[in-house]
Design a protein around this motif. Structure first.
Motif, PDB file in Angstrom:
ATOM      1  N   GLU A   1     -46.875  40.934 -17.717  1.00  0.00           N
ATOM      2  CA  GLU A   1     -47.929  41.860 -17.274  1.00  0.00           C
ATOM      3  C   GLU A   1     -48.752  41.239 -16.148  1.00  0.00           C
ATOM      4  OE1 GLU A   1     -48.315  45.080 -17.896  1.00  0.00           O
ATOM      5  OE2 GLU A   1     -46.465  44.871 -19.056  1.00  0.00           O
ATOM      6  N   ARG A   2     -49.009  39.949 -16.243  1.00  0.00           N
ATOM      7  CA  ARG A   2     -49.751  39.276 -15.168  1.00  0.00           C
ATOM      8  C   ARG A   2     -48.937  39.227 -13.886  1.00  0.00           C
ATOM      9  NH1 ARG A   2     -53.946  35.076 -17.597  1.00  0.00           N
ATOM     10  NH2 ARG A   2     -54.441  36.270 -19.456  1.00  0.00           N
ATOM     11  N   VAL A   3     -47.627  39.048 -14.029  1.00  0.00           N
ATOM     12  CA  VAL A   3     -46.743  39.067 -12.860  1.00  0.00           C
ATOM     13  C   VAL A   3     -46.823  40.437 -12.186  1.00  0.00           C
ATOM     14  CG1 VAL A   3     -44.344  38.958 -12.063  1.00  0.00           C
ATOM     15  CG2 VAL A   3     -45.146  37.355 -13.809  1.00  0.00           C
ATOM     16  N   LEU A   4     -46.750  41.478 -12.998  1.00  0.00           N
ATOM     17  CA  LEU A   4     -46.771  42.834 -12.446  1.00  0.00           C
ATOM     18  C   LEU A   4     -48.105  43.134 -11.772  1.00  0.00           C
ATOM     19  CD1 LEU A   4     -44.883  44.703 -15.307  1.00  0.00           C
ATOM     20  CD2 LEU A   4     -43.983  43.949 -13.088  1.00  0.00           C
ATOM     21  N   THR A   5     -49.191  42.648 -12.344  1.00  0.00           N
ATOM     22  CA  THR A   5     -50.506  42.849 -11.732  1.00  0.00           C
ATOM     23  C   THR A   5     -50.597  42.135 -10.388  1.00  0.00           C
ATOM     24  OG1 THR A   5     -51.563  43.107 -13.900  1.00  0.00           O
ATOM     25  CG2 THR A   5     -52.984  42.481 -12.057  1.00  0.00           C
ATOM     26  N   LEU A   6     -50.146  40.897 -10.342  1.00  0.00           N
ATOM     27  CA  LEU A   6     -50.220  40.102  -9.101  1.00  0.00           C
ATOM     28  C   LEU A   6     -49.315  40.632  -7.991  1.00  0.00           C
ATOM     29  CD1 LEU A   6     -50.332  36.484 -10.524  1.00  0.00           C
ATOM     30  CD2 LEU A   6     -52.012  37.484  -8.968  1.00  0.00           C
ATOM     31  N   THR A   7     -48.226  41.278  -8.359  1.00  0.00           N
ATOM     32  CA  THR A   7     -47.257  41.713  -7.360  1.00  0.00           C
ATOM     33  C   THR A   7     -47.389  43.195  -6.997  1.00  0.00           C
ATOM     34  OG1 THR A   7     -45.594  42.116  -9.085  1.00  0.00           O
ATOM     35  CG2 THR A   7     -45.576  39.936  -8.000  1.00  0.00           C
ATOM     36  N   ARG A   8     -48.202  43.922  -7.741  1.00  0.00           N
ATOM     37  CA  ARG A   8     -48.381  45.364  -7.471  1.00  0.00           C
ATOM     38  C   ARG A   8     -48.901  45.561  -6.050  1.00  0.00           C
ATOM     39  NH1 ARG A   8     -51.473  46.592 -11.568  1.00  0.00           N
ATOM     40  NH2 ARG A   8     -49.649  46.960 -12.870  1.00  0.00           N
ATOM     41  N   GLY A   9     -48.227  46.425  -5.311  1.00  0.00           N
ATOM     42  CA  GLY A   9     -48.635  46.725  -3.943  1.00  0.00           C
ATOM     43  C   GLY A   9     -48.073  45.768  -2.902  1.00  0.00           C
ATOM     44  N   PHE A  10     -47.276  44.794  -3.327  1.00  0.00           N
ATOM     45  CA  PHE A  10     -46.716  43.809  -2.404  1.00  0.00           C
ATOM     46  C   PHE A  10     -45.185  43.907  -2.333  1.00  0.00           C
ATOM     47  CE2 PHE A  10     -50.835  42.080  -3.496  1.00  0.00           C
ATOM     48  CZ  PHE A  10     -51.312  41.623  -2.280  1.00  0.00           C
ATOM     49  N   GLU A  11     -44.654  45.094  -2.603  1.00  0.00           N
ATOM     50  CA  GLU A  11     -43.203  45.268  -2.616  1.00  0.00           C
ATOM     51  C   GLU A  11     -42.565  45.064  -1.250  1.00  0.00           C
ATOM     52  OE1 GLU A  11     -45.344  47.336  -4.069  1.00  0.00           O
ATOM     53  OE2 GLU A  11     -44.787  47.429  -6.182  1.00  0.00           O
ATOM     54  N   ALA A  12     -43.343  45.109  -0.180  1.00  0.00           N
ATOM     55  CA  ALA A  12     -42.804  44.889   1.161  1.00  0.00           C
ATOM     56  C   ALA A  12     -42.588  43.407   1.465  1.00  0.00           C
ATOM     57  CB  ALA A  12     -43.726  45.504   2.209  1.00  0.00           C
ATOM     58  N   VAL A  13     -43.130  42.533   0.628  1.00  0.00           N
ATOM     59  CA  VAL A  13     -42.994  41.084   0.800  1.00  0.00           C
ATOM     60  C   VAL A  13     -41.835  40.626  -0.088  1.00  0.00           C
ATOM     61  CG1 VAL A  13     -44.150  38.855   0.573  1.00  0.00           C
ATOM     62  CG2 VAL A  13     -45.475  40.899   1.216  1.00  0.00           C
ATOM     63  N   ASP A  14     -40.760  40.162   0.527  1.00  0.00           N
ATOM     64  CA  ASP A  14     -39.534  39.857  -0.218  1.00  0.00           C
ATOM     65  C   ASP A  14     -39.770  38.987  -1.443  1.00  0.00           C
ATOM     66  OD1 ASP A  14     -38.064  41.369   1.562  1.00  0.00           O
ATOM     67  OD2 ASP A  14     -37.214  39.650   2.627  1.00  0.00           O
ATOM     68  N   THR A  15     -40.457  37.876  -1.274  1.00  0.00           N
ATOM     69  CA  THR A  15     -40.656  36.949  -2.387  1.00  0.00           C
ATOM     70  C   THR A  15     -41.364  37.634  -3.548  1.00  0.00           C
ATOM     71  OG1 THR A  15     -40.765  35.075  -0.869  1.00  0.00           O
ATOM     72  CG2 THR A  15     -41.686  34.741  -3.060  1.00  0.00           C
ATOM     73  N   LEU A  16     -42.444  38.334  -3.259  1.00  0.00           N
ATOM     74  CA  LEU A  16     -43.202  39.004  -4.313  1.00  0.00           C
ATOM     75  C   LEU A  16     -42.418  40.164  -4.905  1.00  0.00           C
ATOM     76  CD1 LEU A  16     -46.684  38.778  -2.611  1.00  0.00           C
ATOM     77  CD2 LEU A  16     -45.999  37.653  -4.746  1.00  0.00           C
ATOM     78  N   ALA A  17     -41.652  40.876  -4.090  1.00  0.00           N
ATOM     79  CA  ALA A  17     -40.847  41.988  -4.594  1.00  0.00           C
ATOM     80  C   ALA A  17     -39.747  41.488  -5.532  1.00  0.00           C
ATOM     81  CB  ALA A  17     -40.247  42.773  -3.434  1.00  0.00           C
ATOM     82  N   VAL A  18     -39.137  40.354  -5.210  1.00  0.00           N
ATOM     83  CA  VAL A  18     -38.092  39.805  -6.072  1.00  0.00           C
ATOM     84  C   VAL A  18     -38.705  39.340  -7.394  1.00  0.00           C
ATOM     85  CG1 VAL A  18     -36.430  37.902  -6.357  1.00  0.00           C
ATOM     86  CG2 VAL A  18     -36.500  39.206  -4.219  1.00  0.00           C
TER      87      VAL A  18
END
Length: 163
Positions: A37-54
């Motif tokens: 859940e913390r991963v999903l919170t930190l990465t929400r809205g950053f799907e355009a950034v490859d590292t964070l999207a992966v």
């Protein structure tokens, strides 16, 4: 590997909330702790950034989140287009995607080796160790383990490395 790592990364992210490297490091740390859940919170809205999207795709897949198939499809398409154009800049991200999302350890290993030849950050080294183990390539695993021993590197981020 220290208990204060989480506090450290959070403080650093609070000081620089727009720093994508720090955000990825913290998200990756939470992923290793199975704190999805913390991963999903930190990465929400950053799907355009490859590292964070992966990292997000890995967490979504592991938890069966709705929307994971769509994100995985978009990443697959993005990486295939980059490869077709010859602009695959982040082999680490693609290798990790192939290993942890697509379950293609042999293809992941090829990219992890290519990446490690030019990038030897701890994340690159660990990815190569993981891909070698997953693909059953003991020679490649030994090569990296020997290099770590020669360099005197011991790191909590390398649980796949046994001295």
């Amino acid at each position: 590997g220290l208990p204060e790592a989480k506090r450290h990364w959070r403080r650093v992210l609070q000081a620089s909330p727009s720093d994508l490297y720090i955000r990825a490091q913290l998200a990756d740390w939470h992923l290793e702790q199975d704190q999805f859940e913390r991963v999903l919170t930190l990465t929400r809205g950053f799907e355009a950034v490859d590292t964070l999207a992966v990292i997000r795709a890995i967490a979504m897949k592991r938890t069966g989140q709705p929307g994971s198939d769509e994100l995985i499809r978009r990443l697959r398409q993005r990486f295939e287009e980059a490869r077709w154009r010859g602009t695959l800049l982040h082999a680490r991200d693609v290798a990790r995607f192939l290993l942890d999302v697509e379950n293609q350890p042999h293809d992941a290993l090829k990219l992890a080796i290519e990446n490690w030849e030019s990038q030897r950050e701890p994340l690159d080294t660990r990815l190569l160790l993981r891909a070698a183990l997953a693909s059953g390539d003991s020679d490649q695993h030994q090569r990296v383990s020997d290099w770590l021993s020669q360099q005197g590197q011991i790191d909590a981020r390398f649980p796949e490395f046994k001295q």
